[in-house]
Design a protein around this motif. Structure first.
Motif, PDB file in Angstrom:
ATOM      1  N   LYS A   1       1.088  -1.034  -0.170  1.00 45.26           N
ATOM      2  CA  LYS A   1       0.111  -0.250   0.018  1.00 45.26           C
ATOM      3  C   LYS A   1       0.925   1.515  -0.012  1.00 45.26           C
TER       4      LYS A   1
ATOM      5  N   ASP B   1       1.265   5.133   0.773  1.00 47.94           N
ATOM      6  CA  ASP B   1       0.653   6.484   1.584  1.00 47.94           C
ATOM      7  C   ASP B   1       1.050   7.658   1.224  1.00 47.94           C
TER       8      ASP B   1
ATOM      9  N   LYS C   1       0.809  11.250   0.743  1.00 44.32           N
ATOM     10  CA  LYS C   1       0.584  12.471   2.779  1.00 44.32           C
ATOM     11  C   LYS C   1       0.488  13.865   1.244  1.00 44.32           C
TER      12      LYS C   1
ATOM     13  N   CYS D   1     -12.473   4.826   1.494  1.00 44.90           N
ATOM     14  CA  CYS D   1     -11.207   5.677   1.034  1.00 44.90           C
ATOM     15  C   CYS D   1     -12.618   7.096  -0.333  1.00 44.90           C
TER      16      CYS D   1
ATOM     17  N   ASP E   1      -5.901   8.127  -1.079  1.00 43.77           N
ATOM     18  CA  ASP E   1      -6.575   7.445   0.787  1.00 43.77           C
ATOM     19  C   ASP E   1      -5.647   6.341   0.134  1.00 43.77           C
ATOM     20  N   ASP E   2      -6.392   5.607  -0.426  1.00 42.71           N
ATOM     21  CA  ASP E   2      -5.979   4.023  -1.202  1.00 42.71           C
ATOM     22  C   ASP E   2      -5.105   3.342  -2.347  1.00 42.71           C
TER      23      ASP E   2
ATOM     24  N   THR F   1      -2.656   1.018  -4.483  1.00 43.19           N
ATOM     25  CA  THR F   1      -2.610  -0.709  -3.593  1.00 43.19           C
ATOM     26  C   THR F   1      -2.159  -0.970  -5.005  1.00 43.19           C
TER      27      THR F   1
END
Length: 554
Positions: free
Chosen positions: A314, A316, A318, A521, A544-545, A547
């Motif tokens: 995953k 992240d 930000k 998400c 947010d997601d 993957t």
């Protein structure tokens, strides 16, 4: 001057006629009369005839119709060994092979086969590799010339600095010499003034003695002699004292040992040119060339019901003001994300670690990978897309589209861009044609098909490369379809923005499987499939997601 090809049958009859047609089956030229006979004969009337002009275009293509081992006509084809066979090969080497077919059957629709497409793609890739190598060597040559100029400049600058230093040394040494010379000459001049003064006094006393001797009385001579004698003795003592303090001067130049080495040839070289060699790391793109005339796939043609996803990592992300509209997996397995709210691409490792931002020309909408160095980027409502070298952050070409350009895909050496319809461009950005296709934003391309999603009516379309609809998928489980990506089998991954899921549609457009549901998400927006690694990157709008999955074909 036109090439003259003799008529084969006429040569057999020992006559000479120029051929006007070429039989690709018989591999010989035909004059007008022999062409008529050829067409009338039952065994040859279905043979393909081409003009001599067209034959000349393929005359130099080396194609062997006989077996290199047995010198017999090639009549069969072994699918297992991907090898053409003669009547001797078949019973001796391929007796146990169950999938031997007639070579005529194997060659059916050869022009539309995957093999010739793969061959063309392999040649294109090889040409791009050659271009890459040529560019690399030209760059190396230019770099050598630049280094030569730099070293020439260093040599000149060093020589100038040495000359400047030598000039300063010379000036300083001359000043010291002049100062020493002036000091010594000043001392000599002091004594000269003293001696000239003593000389004048003695000359004056000499004159007085002569006058006294000539005109003075004896008493005056007597007394004067003694008085003048004292003065003379005093002057002589003064001269003697002065002569004890005078010196002769010898000037000598004591050269600095380093300078003396240079002047005497002790320094043999101004310097040394050192050349070191290091291996050039050319990223040479490999392409597996499949020779069989049938479709050969990396994944088995399995039912989509058997396809599973395995989580790899995953990511992240930000960042503030995120709107991810596109993503891609680079050849080195780094992950790229297009944020339509900024003018940067975000780059992450396959482990999900942030690497850095890549500045681009405007707000990016979609990304596709072209080769080991380059990607293509669309800029949505800005009305252009670019071919971009992500290693050097250099725009190689900007292509104005005259309108909005959204999703894009790359396949078989061509770039497909979603405009009002789908624009097809070559790898250098030259527009080739337009394919009529429905849909809104996102597309994906395979070797033979285009896949388009339409969020407005919930459909996913499959077209051939002429714009003819092959199938049309619609299901209530997929609402507001956005980004699409296909695997080698023509199965299509689609994210549903409103239904918040990922499905895969089977290559025939008849069945599908729900692979993922997005619960925690924002709306899913982008999907990208890496065919060589069978990996799938999926992103939602806000990041947010994001993957990375391994696609398992069971």
């Amino acid at each position: 001057m036109a090439t003259i090809i003799p008529c084969g049958p006429c040569l057999y009859d020992k006559t000479h006629q120029n051929a006007r047609k070429w039989c690709t089956s018989c591999e010989e030229g035909l004059c007008k009369e022999c062409e008529k006979t050829h067409k009338k004969t039952k065994t040859s009337r279905d043979h393909k005839l081409i003009s001599i002009e067209d034959y000349c275009k393929i005359e130099d293509v080396s194609i062997h119709f006989t077996c290199s081992d047995h010198d017999k006509q090639l009549e069969w084809f072994c699918k297992s060994h991907d090898k053409p066979l003669c009547v001797v090969c078949l019973p001796t080497e391929h007796r146990s092979c169950s999938d031997v077919i007639s070579i005529d059957v194997a060659a059916t629709n050869a022009r539309q086969s995957t093999a010739i497409s793969d061959l063309q793609e392999a040649i294109e890739v090889a040409l791009r590799n050659i271009t890459h190598c040529i560019n690399n060597r030209n760059t190396a040559k230019n770099d050598i010339e630049k280094q030569e100029k730099d070293i020439r400049r260093i040599i000149r600058d060093t020589r100038t600095k040495i000359n400047d230093h030598l000039d300063k040394f010379e000036e300083k040494l001359i000043q010291t010499l002049v100062s020493a010379s002036e000091t010594c000459k000043s001392k000599c001049n002091t004594f000269l003034r003293q001696f000239h003064s003593e000389e004048e006094k003695l000359i004056k006393l000499k004159y007085q003695v002569l006058q006294m001797k000539e005109f003075a009385s004896d008493l005056q001579v007597f007394l004067g002699t003694r008085q003048i004698d004292k003065l003379v003795m005093s002057e002589i003592e003064s001269i003697k004292t002065a002569t004890d303090s005078i010196y002769d001067y010898k000037f000598n130049l004591d050269l600095n040992s380093d300078i003396e080495k240079v002047s005497n040839g002790g320094v043999k070289e101004f310097g040394e040119i050192q050349v070191t060699e290091h291996t050039t790391k050319l990223d040479f793109k490999e392409l597996k060339l499949e020779q069989a005339q049938m479709q050969l796939n990396v994944q088995p043609l399995s039912n989509v019901a058997d396809i599973e996803l395995k989580l790899i990592t995953k990511v992240d992300i930000k960042k503030e003001q995120m709107y991810i509209t596109g993503c891609a997996i680079l050849p080195n397995e780094h992950l790229l994300f297009a944020n339509y709210f900024s003018t940067e691409l975000l780059e992450y490792s396959k482990d999900g670690n942030f690497i850095g931002s890549i500045q681009v020309s405007a707000t990016p909408f979609a990304i596709t990978v072209l080769d080991s160095d380059r990607i293509a980027i669309t800029y949505g409502d800005k009305g252009f897309f670019e071919i971009f070298n992500y290693r050097t952050s250099w725009v190689e070409k900007k292509i104005e589209t005259g309108g909005h350009c959204w999703g894009l895909s790359q396949s078989n050496g061509k770039i497909y861009v979603k405009l009002d319809q789908v624009g097809v461009f070559d790898i250098k950005g030259k527009k080739l044609c337009t394919v009529p296709a429905a849909g809104n934003f996102y597309i994906s391309a395979s070797k033979h098909n285009l896949f388009c999603s339409s969020y407005s009516n919930g459909n996913v379309y499959c077209y051939d490369m002429k714009g003819q609809e092959v199938w049309n998928f619609h299901d209530d489980s997929l609402r507001h379809p956005y980004s699409v990506a296909n695997d080698r089998n023509g199965n299509v991954f689609v994210v549903g923005c409103v239904s918040r899921n990922l499905i895969i549609i089977q290559h025939d457009g008849k069945t599908y499987k729900n692979l993922l549901n997005f619960e925690n998400c924002s709306n899913p927006s982008a999907v990208y499939y890496h065919m060589d690694k069978n990996t799938l990157l999926i992103c939602d709008e806000k990041g947010d997601d994001c993957t990375l999955y391994k696609v398992l074909y069971t």
